[in-house]
Structure formats: C-alpha cells, structure tokens
Design a protein around this motif. Structure first.
Motif, mmCIF file in Angstrom:
data_model
loop_
_atom_site.group_PDB
_atom_site.id
_atom_site.type_symbol
_atom_site.label_atom_id
_atom_site.label_comp_id
_atom_site.label_asym_id
_atom_site.label_seq_id
_atom_site.Cartn_x
_atom_site.Cartn_y
_atom_site.Cartn_z
ATOM 1 N N GLU A 165 22.810 36.703 75.334
ATOM 2 C CA GLU A 165 22.680 37.275 73.571
ATOM 3 C C GLU A 165 21.530 35.118 74.205
ATOM 4 O OE1 GLU A 165 20.871 36.649 70.265
ATOM 5 O OE2 GLU A 165 21.475 38.901 70.838
ATOM 6 N N PRO A 166 20.449 35.704 73.433
ATOM 7 C CA PRO A 166 19.543 33.968 73.065
ATOM 8 C C PRO A 166 20.450 33.208 71.822
ATOM 9 C CG PRO A 166 18.450 35.566 72.914
ATOM 10 C CD PRO A 166 19.787 36.235 73.192
ATOM 11 N N GLY A 167 20.355 34.011 71.249
ATOM 12 C CA GLY A 167 20.918 32.997 69.594
ATOM 13 C C GLY A 167 21.803 32.869 69.302
ATOM 14 N N ALA A 168 21.932 31.625 69.204
ATOM 15 C CA ALA A 168 23.712 30.988 69.366
ATOM 16 C C ALA A 168 24.264 31.774 67.977
ATOM 17 C CB ALA A 168 23.097 28.923 68.901
ATOM 18 N N ALA A 169 23.875 31.972 66.554
ATOM 19 C CA ALA A 169 24.536 32.245 65.981
ATOM 20 C C ALA A 169 24.822 33.666 66.669
ATOM 21 C CB ALA A 169 24.263 32.373 63.817
ATOM 22 N N MET A 170 24.543 34.240 66.437
ATOM 23 C CA MET A 170 24.306 35.623 67.445
ATOM 24 C C MET A 170 25.363 35.909 67.650
ATOM 25 S SD MET A 170 22.782 38.558 64.866
ATOM 26 C CE MET A 170 22.239 39.455 66.193
ATOM 27 N N ALA A 171 25.358 35.305 69.067
ATOM 28 C CA ALA A 171 26.410 34.902 70.083
ATOM 29 C C ALA A 171 27.952 34.618 69.872
ATOM 30 C CB ALA A 171 25.829 33.975 71.071
ATOM 31 N N GLY A 172 27.988 33.794 68.410
ATOM 32 C CA GLY A 172 28.829 33.182 68.181
ATOM 33 C C GLY A 172 29.308 34.382 67.484
ATOM 34 N N GLY A 186 23.221 40.685 70.691
ATOM 35 C CA GLY A 186 23.745 40.500 69.251
ATOM 36 C C GLY A 186 25.108 40.156 68.871
ATOM 37 N N THR A 187 25.895 40.783 68.166
ATOM 38 C CA THR A 187 27.016 40.972 67.466
ATOM 39 C C THR A 187 27.619 41.409 68.199
ATOM 40 O OG1 THR A 187 26.813 42.849 65.978
ATOM 41 C CG2 THR A 187 26.138 40.094 65.529
ATOM 42 N N GLY A 188 27.705 42.116 69.118
ATOM 43 C CA GLY A 188 28.428 42.754 70.139
ATOM 44 C C GLY A 188 28.544 44.201 69.482
ATOM 45 N N ILE A 189 28.220 45.375 68.409
ATOM 46 C CA ILE A 189 28.090 46.382 68.482
ATOM 47 C C ILE A 189 27.915 47.004 69.536
ATOM 48 C CG2 ILE A 189 27.320 47.867 66.826
ATOM 49 C CD1 ILE A 189 26.160 46.424 64.690
ATOM 50 N N ALA A 207 20.095 33.455 61.149
ATOM 51 C CA ALA A 207 20.032 33.643 59.740
ATOM 52 C C ALA A 207 21.185 34.704 59.143
ATOM 53 C CB ALA A 207 19.441 33.680 58.865
ATOM 54 N N VAL A 208 20.919 35.693 59.739
ATOM 55 C CA VAL A 208 21.553 36.951 59.033
ATOM 56 C C VAL A 208 23.140 37.893 59.996
ATOM 57 C CG1 VAL A 208 19.951 37.578 57.659
ATOM 58 C CG2 VAL A 208 20.633 38.207 59.523
ATOM 59 N N ALA A 209 23.800 36.793 60.832
ATOM 60 C CA ALA A 209 24.707 37.379 62.159
ATOM 61 C C ALA A 209 25.517 37.739 61.425
ATOM 62 C CB ALA A 209 24.749 35.988 62.714
ATOM 63 N N ALA A 210 26.394 37.271 60.618
ATOM 64 C CA ALA A 210 26.991 37.666 59.943
ATOM 65 C C ALA A 210 26.970 39.412 59.076
ATOM 66 C CB ALA A 210 27.683 36.820 59.127
ATOM 67 N N GLN A 211 25.792 39.038 58.787
ATOM 68 C CA GLN A 211 25.094 40.381 58.579
ATOM 69 C C GLN A 211 25.272 42.100 58.348
ATOM 70 O OE1 GLN A 211 22.694 39.414 54.712
ATOM 71 N NE2 GLN A 211 21.603 41.486 54.693
ATOM 72 N N TYR A 212 24.193 41.002 60.013
ATOM 73 C CA TYR A 212 24.962 42.230 60.802
ATOM 74 C C TYR A 212 25.963 42.589 61.249
ATOM 75 C CZ TYR A 212 21.672 44.252 64.761
ATOM 76 O OH TYR A 212 20.619 44.527 65.566
ATOM 77 N N THR A 264 33.481 35.770 68.820
ATOM 78 C CA THR A 264 34.292 35.932 68.119
ATOM 79 C C THR A 264 35.180 37.448 68.072
ATOM 80 O OG1 THR A 264 33.960 34.235 66.531
ATOM 81 C CG2 THR A 264 35.440 36.479 65.326
ATOM 82 N N ALA A 265 34.163 38.093 68.276
ATOM 83 C CA ALA A 265 34.387 39.724 67.561
ATOM 84 C C ALA A 265 35.403 40.586 69.155
ATOM 85 C CB ALA A 265 33.687 40.811 67.261
#
Length: 277
Positions: A90-97, A71-74, A32-37, A101-102
């Motif tokens: 990564e298991p989470g769909a939005a985090m993987a998305g 996660g988001t690839g940090i 729910a907070v992937a972009a913010q993360y 992108t990154a």
C-alpha cells in the motif's frame, strides 16, 4: 386569501468545482478518508473467492498472496480468513496505518504496483488487486505482477461497482456525474481483459461478473460515497451539500433509511505462463 403563483422548476444544481482534479490528486485523496474508507466500504462475497480459486486453479488456503493497493485491508482480512498467507502492498501512509491497526500480523510494505519491492524469484501464487488496479499503469503493473509470480501463478483483479442494471443506483451515478467534475468511472474492470491482451505479452485473461447486495444504514451508504476519491479530493465542506441532496433522494427510495446497495463485481484472472523447458 390570494393564491400563491406556481413555483418555477428548480434549476439543476451546478458542479461543485469547475476544474476536475487530476489522476494523481485523486489517487492521493484516499489518505484523507482512510478511517471512513475502512468502516463504510463494502467487502466481497464468498463467491468471489470461490471464483478466484476456480480460475487460478488452486485453493487460497496456504497460497502466498500479494495484496497490492491493499488500502485499509478489506481484502487482506478476507484473503487471510480463507487461509492465504498475505503480504500487503500500500503506497498511502494513512491507509497503510489503518491496515496495520486492523491486521497487525500481516506483513506490509509501502510501494506501488508499478515497482514491487520483491525479487524476481519471489514466487507468489497470487497477485491480487482489490479495487486498486485502475490506479496503476497496466503497461508497468502487469509485467511487475508476472515478474513476482511463480510460473502458473495468477494475477487477479476485482472491483465492486454500482450495478448499472439497478435503476436507483444508475440514477445516483448520473446525479453525481453532473455535480462532481472529478467524477470518473469506477474502474477499468470491464475493459481489463482487453487491456491485458493488448500488452502483447501473450496473456489470455478470464473474466467473470458477480452480482451481490448488502443492506446498510443510510449514513453508512453516504459515508461510503464520501470515501470515493472525487469526494475526498474536494474536501468535506464542498462534499456536504452533494451528500445532503443524496440523503433526500435516497429517502424517497428507501424511506426506512436502510439502503440495499447493489454491486456488479468484476473479476479478471490472468495466469502467468509456465516456464518453458
């Protein structure tokens, strides 16, 4: 003019909810907070990767690395910048998305650390968990890491946590613990060596703590807080008053609106024993 009577002290703010969310709910909340993360979470200093290379006994350049709970690839991006050949898990769909992108050129698989979709002879040089190992069951995730590592390869676990020796950071954590019923310790990183030794696998982890800081605008700091699982799990409406109170408290400490976040970075590195002859 009559004087105003003294105001009574304000009572402590009540918790935002009465029932803490469960572990699975918290783990799923990051989507729910992937972009913010991706935009607000801290990275890791170069000294971390120097220490990983030292304890693993090889450079990251050219190493085959599995970044689990990416996660988001940090960490993915920082490992790649050191020359590692990274595969992200990564298991989470939005985090993987967000990771795709990154880092569009990084191989990515959707899976959890307890069931890595790789063969026994995958022979990774390093399996890394950045800010993610505490979401796994060590009795399952550690054997899985050993299974896909080459003999002599390394399992590295690391987590940024607010430095408990920095007064304002410790006070903030105490306030959040009072307000958020889902609040939990940031990781099991300090206990990781004992947890791994206790699995009965004959492993002898090495442990380091690194201290570092970053200076960020107050809004970035608050967004970082809001990306934590227990904030994400309660939703933005319930989180808003807690974050507003944190803004007020932090402006007393950092009146220029620039927050110096202080981190204790825990690192545990475990070497897979070499194959017996």
């Amino acid at each position: 003019m009559p004087t105003q009577p003294p105001q009574p002290p304000q009572p402590p703010q009540p918790p935002v909810s009465s029932q803490p969310p469960g572990h699975r709910t918290l783990a799923r909340a990051f989507d729910a907070v992937a972009a913010q993360y991706a935009t607000a979470r801290p990275g890791y200093p170069p000294a971390l990767f120097d220490a990983i290379e030292e304890l693993a006994g090889r450079p990251l350049a050219g190493a085959r690395v599995l970044d689990v709970g990416a996660g988001t690839g940090i960490a993915t991006g920082l490992l790649t910048a050191r020359g590692a050949q990274v595969t992200a898990v990564e298991p989470g769909a939005a985090m993987a998305g967000a990771l795709r992108t990154a880092h569009p050129g990084t191989p990515l698989v959707r899976a959890a650390g307890e069931a890595l979709p790789f063969p026994d002879d995958a022979a990774f040089d390093l399996v890394g968990y950045a800010q993610a190992w505490h979401w796994t069951d060590p009795a399952r995730s550690v054997p899985e890491a050993l299974r896909v590592l080459r003999p002599g390869g390394a399992l590295a676990l690391w987590s940024n946590i607010p430095d408990p020796d920095v007064t304002w950071a410790a006070e903030q954590e105490a306030r959040l613990a009072r307000r958020l019923t889902g609040y939990h310790a940031h990781s099991v990183a300090p206990e990781a060596p004992d947890l791994i030794r206790g699995l009965g696998l004959g492993l002898d982890p090495a442990y380091r703590i690194l201290h570092w800081t970053r200076r960020v605008p107050l809004d970035t700091h608050l967004a970082m807080l809001g990306s934590r699982s227990y904030f994400a799990a309660i939703g933005p409406e319930a989180a808003a008053p807690v974050l507003a109170d944190e803004r007020t408290a932090l402006l007393d400490v950092f009146p220029d609106g620039i927050v110096e976040e202080a981190y204790a970075l825990d690192l545990t590195v475990t070497i897979r024993p070499a194959a017996s002859s």
